[in-house]
Design an enzyme around this catalytic site. Sequence first.
Site, mmCIF file in Angstrom:
data_model
loop_
_atom_site.group_PDB
_atom_site.id
_atom_site.type_symbol
_atom_site.label_atom_id
_atom_site.label_comp_id
_atom_site.label_asym_id
_atom_site.label_seq_id
_atom_site.Cartn_x
_atom_site.Cartn_y
_atom_site.Cartn_z
ATOM 1 N N CYS A 70 0.846 -1.202 0.000
ATOM 2 C CA CYS A 70 0.000 0.000 0.000
ATOM 3 C C CYS A 70 0.878 1.247 0.000
ATOM 4 O O CYS A 70 1.739 1.413 0.869
ATOM 5 C CB CYS A 70 -0.906 0.009 1.229
ATOM 6 S SG CYS A 70 -1.833 1.551 1.427
ATOM 7 N N HIS A 115 -3.728 0.743 8.356
ATOM 8 C CA HIS A 115 -4.262 0.352 7.046
ATOM 9 C C HIS A 115 -5.681 -0.191 7.145
ATOM 10 O O HIS A 115 -6.474 -0.059 6.199
ATOM 11 C CB HIS A 115 -3.346 -0.699 6.410
ATOM 12 C CG HIS A 115 -3.777 -1.137 5.053
ATOM 13 N ND1 HIS A 115 -3.502 -0.419 3.904
ATOM 14 C CD2 HIS A 115 -4.483 -2.232 4.646
ATOM 15 C CE1 HIS A 115 -4.017 -1.038 2.849
ATOM 16 N NE2 HIS A 115 -4.613 -2.138 3.277
ATOM 17 N N HIS A 168 -8.515 6.961 3.584
ATOM 18 C CA HIS A 168 -8.028 8.250 3.102
ATOM 19 C C HIS A 168 -9.154 8.989 2.393
ATOM 20 O O HIS A 168 -10.181 8.416 2.026
ATOM 21 C CB HIS A 168 -6.857 8.062 2.135
ATOM 22 C CG HIS A 168 -7.249 7.512 0.796
ATOM 23 N ND1 HIS A 168 -7.613 6.204 0.586
ATOM 24 C CD2 HIS A 168 -7.359 8.116 -0.429
ATOM 25 C CE1 HIS A 168 -7.915 6.007 -0.683
ATOM 26 N NE2 HIS A 168 -7.774 7.158 -1.313
ATOM 27 N N GLN A 170 -9.723 12.818 -0.230
ATOM 28 C CA GLN A 170 -9.055 13.666 -1.203
ATOM 29 C C GLN A 170 -9.554 15.100 -1.073
ATOM 30 O O GLN A 170 -10.613 15.356 -0.483
ATOM 31 C CB GLN A 170 -9.303 13.164 -2.627
ATOM 32 C CG GLN A 170 -8.780 11.749 -2.882
ATOM 33 C CD GLN A 170 -8.992 11.319 -4.313
ATOM 34 O OE1 GLN A 170 -8.413 11.890 -5.234
ATOM 35 N NE2 GLN A 170 -9.821 10.307 -4.514
#
Length: 346
Positions: A70, A115, A168, A170
Amino acid sequence: MRKTAIRLADGRELLYYDARDGAARDAADPRPLAPAGRGTELRTDPLLGDTVAIASHRQERTYHPPPGLCPLCPSRDGRPTEIPAADYEVVVLENRFPAFAGPGRCEVVCFTADHDGSFAALDDERAALVLAAWTDRTAELSALPGIGQVYCFENRGAEIGVTLAHPHGQIYAYPFVPPRTERVLASAVAHRRRTGRNLFDDVVAAEEADGRRVVLSGEHWTAFVPYAAHWPYEVHLHPRRRVPDLTALGAAARAELPVLQRELLRRFDRLFGPGAPPTPYVSGWHQAPVRHPLRAEYGLHLEVFTVRRTPGKLKFLAGSESGMNVFINDVPPEAAAERLREAASE
């Protein structure tokens, strides 16, 4: 909050956000990356007037990497990633495969080094730090020349099209005002001319007065399923005191927000019963356009929706939705709100 800026091997900016001082953030990026700088062409649809980004380099972006590879995990055991540090709290970095670049900017926001984590699973301090990072980036990106609107969002789940499983989001700093925002502003102007009042204020007041579609409320925020929801399960979260963007939130509203946002996302995960896979969703902050003459008419709000309409079934954007932008919703908004109320935390 402490912010530390470094440069990656290809020249892109990376920002570490830490709740307190003390973390070492001086590790260099050892990867042999070519300088960043791939461009995007913006074209205007002559029939619709929409702006379309032609970004062929995005065909090369990382796609479902195997376990252990990753790019958003910390760099460990001699395996360098996008983040040089061996651990981190919140990281914002320029996207290696941006949809827009100069003008415009695309950034990736890593919520945690874990993760297997999620935004809903963050503790109070970490969720508040993510909010602080969104706010800081909104302020800095809004100040760049040529930026039309800043959109902070999270895509979660393969069904949405996510190609990296690490938790995550953006940030897109659009070099124009997106079509959706232009339509909302046009509606706000028409409402102001017709009533003399603000459209966002009246929508929130009407939903709170009706009550059937309200999902959860706090002292400073209210969340409801829209009267004409497009998606099977869709919720809008508004501050009770209208503000244009995240930078304008007061201290009390800012403190309450992380708790309500995580509770809302946990309810989405409970919608389809015990044992169901995590609910795919899009969660995005709609903020007022930058330096726009109608900026004062816009109201900050969070939109969360899922493409899952029932266990094992998705809402596909087929002929009517994709071809004509006319949505057909299989779940009545009142029923969706009831389900989301029932999914409240114990």
